[in-house]
Design a protein around this motif. Sequence first.
Motif, PDB file in Angstrom:
ATOM      1  N   THR A   7       5.936  69.198  37.395  1.00  0.00           N
ATOM      2  CA  THR A   7       4.857  68.221  37.244  1.00  0.00           C
ATOM      3  C   THR A   7       5.346  66.831  37.637  1.00  0.00           C
ATOM      4  O   THR A   7       4.624  66.062  38.265  1.00  0.00           O
ATOM      5  CB  THR A   7       4.350  68.223  35.779  1.00  0.00           C
ATOM      6  OG1 THR A   7       4.028  69.580  35.435  1.00  0.00           O
ATOM      7  CG2 THR A   7       3.125  67.367  35.600  1.00  0.00           C
ATOM      8  N   ALA A  17      -4.894  63.892  22.158  1.00  0.00           N
ATOM      9  CA  ALA A  17      -5.694  63.188  23.172  1.00  0.00           C
ATOM     10  C   ALA A  17      -7.185  63.377  22.889  1.00  0.00           C
ATOM     11  O   ALA A  17      -7.970  62.429  22.953  1.00  0.00           O
ATOM     12  CB  ALA A  17      -5.346  63.714  24.568  1.00  0.00           C
ATOM     13  N   THR A  64      -3.460  59.752  31.430  1.00  0.00           N
ATOM     14  CA  THR A  64      -4.154  61.049  31.418  1.00  0.00           C
ATOM     15  C   THR A  64      -5.315  60.969  30.427  1.00  0.00           C
ATOM     16  O   THR A  64      -6.452  61.333  30.747  1.00  0.00           O
ATOM     17  CB  THR A  64      -3.198  62.181  30.967  1.00  0.00           C
ATOM     18  OG1 THR A  64      -2.462  61.728  29.826  1.00  0.00           O
ATOM     19  CG2 THR A  64      -2.251  62.606  32.046  1.00  0.00           C
ATOM     20  N   LEU A 114       2.946  65.526  16.556  1.00  0.00           N
ATOM     21  CA  LEU A 114       1.531  65.191  16.752  1.00  0.00           C
ATOM     22  C   LEU A 114       0.613  66.272  16.228  1.00  0.00           C
ATOM     23  O   LEU A 114      -0.421  65.986  15.622  1.00  0.00           O
ATOM     24  CB  LEU A 114       1.244  64.947  18.230  1.00  0.00           C
ATOM     25  CG  LEU A 114       1.741  63.619  18.788  1.00  0.00           C
ATOM     26  CD1 LEU A 114       1.309  63.449  20.219  1.00  0.00           C
ATOM     27  CD2 LEU A 114       1.236  62.436  17.972  1.00  0.00           C
ATOM     28  N   SER A 146       8.459  73.895  34.103  1.00  0.00           N
ATOM     29  CA  SER A 146       7.116  73.329  34.192  1.00  0.00           C
ATOM     30  C   SER A 146       7.146  71.805  34.323  1.00  0.00           C
ATOM     31  O   SER A 146       6.590  71.241  35.264  1.00  0.00           O
ATOM     32  CB  SER A 146       6.354  73.743  32.934  1.00  0.00           C
ATOM     33  OG  SER A 146       5.174  73.040  32.816  1.00  0.00           O
ATOM     34  N   ALA A 147       7.817  71.124  33.365  1.00  0.00           N
ATOM     35  CA  ALA A 147       7.794  69.654  33.352  1.00  0.00           C
ATOM     36  C   ALA A 147       8.376  69.087  34.644  1.00  0.00           C
ATOM     37  O   ALA A 147       7.829  68.154  35.234  1.00  0.00           O
ATOM     38  CB  ALA A 147       8.560  69.140  32.143  1.00  0.00           C
ATOM     39  N   THR A 173      -9.462  60.452  31.410  1.00  0.00           N
ATOM     40  CA  THR A 173     -10.478  61.393  30.900  1.00  0.00           C
ATOM     41  C   THR A 173     -11.527  60.634  30.087  1.00  0.00           C
ATOM     42  O   THR A 173     -12.733  60.890  30.208  1.00  0.00           O
ATOM     43  CB  THR A 173      -9.792  62.460  30.004  1.00  0.00           C
ATOM     44  OG1 THR A 173      -8.711  63.015  30.732  1.00  0.00           O
ATOM     45  CG2 THR A 173     -10.755  63.546  29.609  1.00  0.00           C
ATOM     46  N   GLY A 208       0.050  67.667  23.988  1.00  0.00           N
ATOM     47  CA  GLY A 208      -0.601  66.450  23.480  1.00  0.00           C
ATOM     48  C   GLY A 208      -2.122  66.548  23.493  1.00  0.00           C
ATOM     49  O   GLY A 208      -2.806  65.581  23.187  1.00  0.00           O
ATOM     50  N   VAL A 222       6.625  66.161  20.427  1.00  0.00           N
ATOM     51  CA  VAL A 222       5.173  66.018  20.640  1.00  0.00           C
ATOM     52  C   VAL A 222       4.467  67.183  19.962  1.00  0.00           C
ATOM     53  O   VAL A 222       3.503  67.011  19.202  1.00  0.00           O
ATOM     54  CB  VAL A 222       4.837  65.996  22.153  1.00  0.00           C
ATOM     55  CG1 VAL A 222       3.332  66.029  22.370  1.00  0.00           C
ATOM     56  CG2 VAL A 222       5.433  64.758  22.814  1.00  0.00           C
ATOM     57  N   ARG A 223       4.987  68.378  20.227  1.00  0.00           N
ATOM     58  CA  ARG A 223       4.341  69.594  19.711  1.00  0.00           C
ATOM     59  C   ARG A 223       4.309  69.566  18.185  1.00  0.00           C
ATOM     60  O   ARG A 223       3.259  69.738  17.575  1.00  0.00           O
ATOM     61  CB  ARG A 223       5.123  70.815  20.200  1.00  0.00           C
ATOM     62  CG  ARG A 223       4.323  72.084  20.187  1.00  0.00           C
ATOM     63  CD  ARG A 223       5.026  73.182  20.954  1.00  0.00           C
ATOM     64  NE  ARG A 223       4.899  73.047  22.400  1.00  0.00           N
ATOM     65  CZ  ARG A 223       5.889  73.221  23.273  1.00  0.00           C
ATOM     66  NH1 ARG A 223       7.100  73.503  22.850  1.00  0.00           N
ATOM     67  NH2 ARG A 223       5.673  73.094  24.550  1.00  0.00           N
ATOM     68  N   GLY A 279      -3.348  73.018  31.589  1.00  0.00           N
ATOM     69  CA  GLY A 279      -2.385  74.079  31.847  1.00  0.00           C
ATOM     70  C   GLY A 279      -2.757  75.287  31.000  1.00  0.00           C
ATOM     71  O   GLY A 279      -3.866  75.382  30.461  1.00  0.00           O
ATOM     72  N   ARG A 304       1.805  73.853  37.529  1.00  0.00           N
ATOM     73  CA  ARG A 304       2.865  73.770  38.537  1.00  0.00           C
ATOM     74  C   ARG A 304       4.146  74.308  37.922  1.00  0.00           C
ATOM     75  O   ARG A 304       4.457  74.023  36.755  1.00  0.00           O
ATOM     76  CB  ARG A 304       3.124  72.321  38.926  1.00  0.00           C
ATOM     77  CG  ARG A 304       2.020  71.667  39.661  1.00  0.00           C
ATOM     78  CD  ARG A 304       2.215  70.178  39.620  1.00  0.00           C
ATOM     79  NE  ARG A 304       0.990  69.528  40.020  1.00  0.00           N
ATOM     80  CZ  ARG A 304       0.863  68.813  41.125  1.00  0.00           C
ATOM     81  NH1 ARG A 304       1.871  68.611  41.924  1.00  0.00           N
ATOM     82  NH2 ARG A 304      -0.291  68.257  41.419  1.00  0.00           N
ATOM     83  N   ARG A 305       4.883  75.043  38.691  1.00  0.00           N
ATOM     84  CA  ARG A 305       6.176  75.539  38.215  1.00  0.00           C
ATOM     85  C   ARG A 305       7.181  75.414  39.347  1.00  0.00           C
ATOM     86  O   ARG A 305       6.887  75.790  40.483  1.00  0.00           O
ATOM     87  CB  ARG A 305       6.077  77.030  37.790  1.00  0.00           C
ATOM     88  CG  ARG A 305       5.062  77.352  36.700  1.00  0.00           C
ATOM     89  CD  ARG A 305       5.465  76.813  35.328  1.00  0.00           C
ATOM     90  NE  ARG A 305       4.504  77.144  34.289  1.00  0.00           N
ATOM     91  CZ  ARG A 305       3.565  76.322  33.828  1.00  0.00           C
ATOM     92  NH1 ARG A 305       3.429  75.104  34.321  1.00  0.00           N
ATOM     93  NH2 ARG A 305       2.749  76.709  32.861  1.00  0.00           N
ATOM     94  N   ILE A 347       9.502  67.286  24.122  1.00  0.00           N
ATOM     95  CA  ILE A 347       8.366  68.213  24.109  1.00  0.00           C
ATOM     96  C   ILE A 347       8.182  68.780  22.696  1.00  0.00           C
ATOM     97  O   ILE A 347       7.069  68.849  22.165  1.00  0.00           O
ATOM     98  CB  ILE A 347       8.564  69.347  25.149  1.00  0.00           C
ATOM     99  CG1 ILE A 347       8.611  68.727  26.556  1.00  0.00           C
ATOM    100  CG2 ILE A 347       7.452  70.375  25.067  1.00  0.00           C
ATOM    101  CD1 ILE A 347       8.893  69.695  27.669  1.00  0.00           C
ATOM    102  N   LEU A 359       7.080  59.313  28.148  1.00  0.00           N
ATOM    103  CA  LEU A 359       6.015  59.710  27.226  1.00  0.00           C
ATOM    104  C   LEU A 359       4.737  58.925  27.520  1.00  0.00           C
ATOM    105  O   LEU A 359       3.640  59.491  27.529  1.00  0.00           O
ATOM    106  CB  LEU A 359       6.475  59.479  25.780  1.00  0.00           C
ATOM    107  CG  LEU A 359       5.531  59.953  24.684  1.00  0.00           C
ATOM    108  CD1 LEU A 359       5.293  61.449  24.770  1.00  0.00           C
ATOM    109  CD2 LEU A 359       6.091  59.615  23.298  1.00  0.00           C
ATOM    110  N   CYS A 365      -0.321  71.687  27.795  1.00  0.00           N
ATOM    111  CA  CYS A 365      -0.106  70.333  27.273  1.00  0.00           C
ATOM    112  C   CYS A 365      -0.054  70.309  25.739  1.00  0.00           C
ATOM    113  O   CYS A 365      -1.040  70.636  25.075  1.00  0.00           O
ATOM    114  CB  CYS A 365      -1.237  69.438  27.761  1.00  0.00           C
ATOM    115  SG  CYS A 365      -1.142  67.798  27.049  1.00  0.00           S
TER     116      CYS A 365
END
Length: 500
Positions: free
Chosen positions: A109, A454, A303, A134, A105-106, A307, A450, A130-131, A442, A370-371, A127, A296, A448
């Motif tokens: 992207t 966010a 992003t 955060l 995935s990453a 937004t 994050g 972050v998971r 996604g 996206r993959r 990843i 990061l 995501c």
Amino acid sequence: MIELLVYHPVQFGASALFGSILYIFLTTWVTNRKKRVDVPIVGPPPGQDSKKGITNVDTKELIRRGCKNYPDQVFQIWNREGHYVLYPMSLAEEVKDLPDDVVNSAQATLEIFYPKYTQLGVDEELITSVRRFLNQNLAKSMAAIVEEAEKGLKEEITVGTEWTEVLIYAKLARVIALISGRLFVGTELSRDEDWIATEIYHTLEVNRGADAIRRYHPLLRPIMQYFVPELRAIFNRHALAMEKVTRLTKAKNQQDMLRKGSSPSERRVLFDMYRDLLGEDKWSNFRRQADTNLTLSLVSLHTTGGTLVKTIYELASHPEYQQPLREEAEAVLSHHNGTFTKESLSGLKKLDSFIKETHRLTPGNLMTMRRLALKDFTLSDGTHIPKGTVIAMPLYETCHDPELYPDPETFDGFRFYNLRQEVDNTNRLQYTSTASDYPIFGHGKHACPGRFFATAEIKVIIATILRDYDLAIDEKPKVMCVGSVVVQDQTRPIKMRRRT
Ligand code: HEM
């Protein structure tokens, strides 16, 4: 042999030229052949139009045409970023469950940024950091988020009670850099002006670098990378980031040595967790630390900033929403001792709906989920996907599908709030919930990580701005597409006035 070169330079040159052309032709042929997928092509395939034609192709129009002409089917397009195989929403659940040894995935992207040349890379440890950091620490991090938001907004917005034009994007990008920096690396670095500039400008430099290297033939890129000034700006940015993280890490190591024999390093910031996951050997590679930090910032800062600013533009364009949202925030805060907590944020249901509708109307990209195929595989509709292909789902079209969203071109700030009053499973309609009909972040295990952080940042910043200011705008900025990226004219000012 020497004689040959001396006496037949023209012949030698011609052979070398012929050899190079043959090599380029064969490699291009092999590359294109490898990517051949047996589904309808929408728009010009490479080779049947000039390179310029592919570069200038209107990706939004292509995808719209593909979705219209081939409903619920897989089709393919070529644009300035390369080749995409687009799958319909009905296959999203299947794609989200594809194993990691089949698709990545990453990588998919980051592909549009030419990561090999722009030095981007995401590792599994990042990843996971972050998971875990955060999301598990969000409740504990709320005080820091609020403090940095208040500090940043106070420094950046100094408007009085008269209506004043404000270029809001740069200001809010800095506020986000302050908040995320504090949680990622801590205040030792996050308030350093060079670091803030690095966080903000790196993404723009990567975009410019990717654009510059894209202009060269793939075979020339490994050489041309050394002559492209836009890529040099990225090298310089990495050197600066490396200098900063080296100094920070050495200071941290010193602190740890002082604490030696007591407890292991406490996970105060995201990078403490990253350090624990990497292990000391890999962690002491400062280059890796700097690169990871910059990646990061690329996935998180603009992003979130994009937004946030889109939401501010909608608020300014639809002033009738400002008072109800202000009242909601006041009511929620009065139940939580006047402070934002993780729980109080989830009570901001009207604001949640407003942000979600903003993002539905103007997603940041035309595609999602996206993959990159790491090996050949076949989708359940029979489409064979060869290794190296990038597959993606049309996001903009899904978000503007009248069957899913009645009157999709009209902004209805309380669309999701009203739906939440009608249905039982109200959590499904939260902004952070992912679904195949709302895959803004996604969907599935690579959605995501994050997004909760966010959303917390965006809500705190908007509620604080609404508490202190009225917003207006003469004309909402236009939205355009660069390749698959949806961009808004962020140079358009809004008007702000301090509330009395
Ligand atoms: C509103 C802001 C954001 C948006 C719209 C957004 C959107 C996305 C999307 C669409 C993906 C790909 C998901 C998929 O393909 O299934 C993604 C992945 C990711 N995002 Fe975000 N993101 C945002 C904020 C953040 C933040 C603040 C962070 C970090 C703190 C972050 C870190 C990541 C990472 C690490 C991935 C890769 C996940 C994986 O491959 O498993 N994002 N994001």
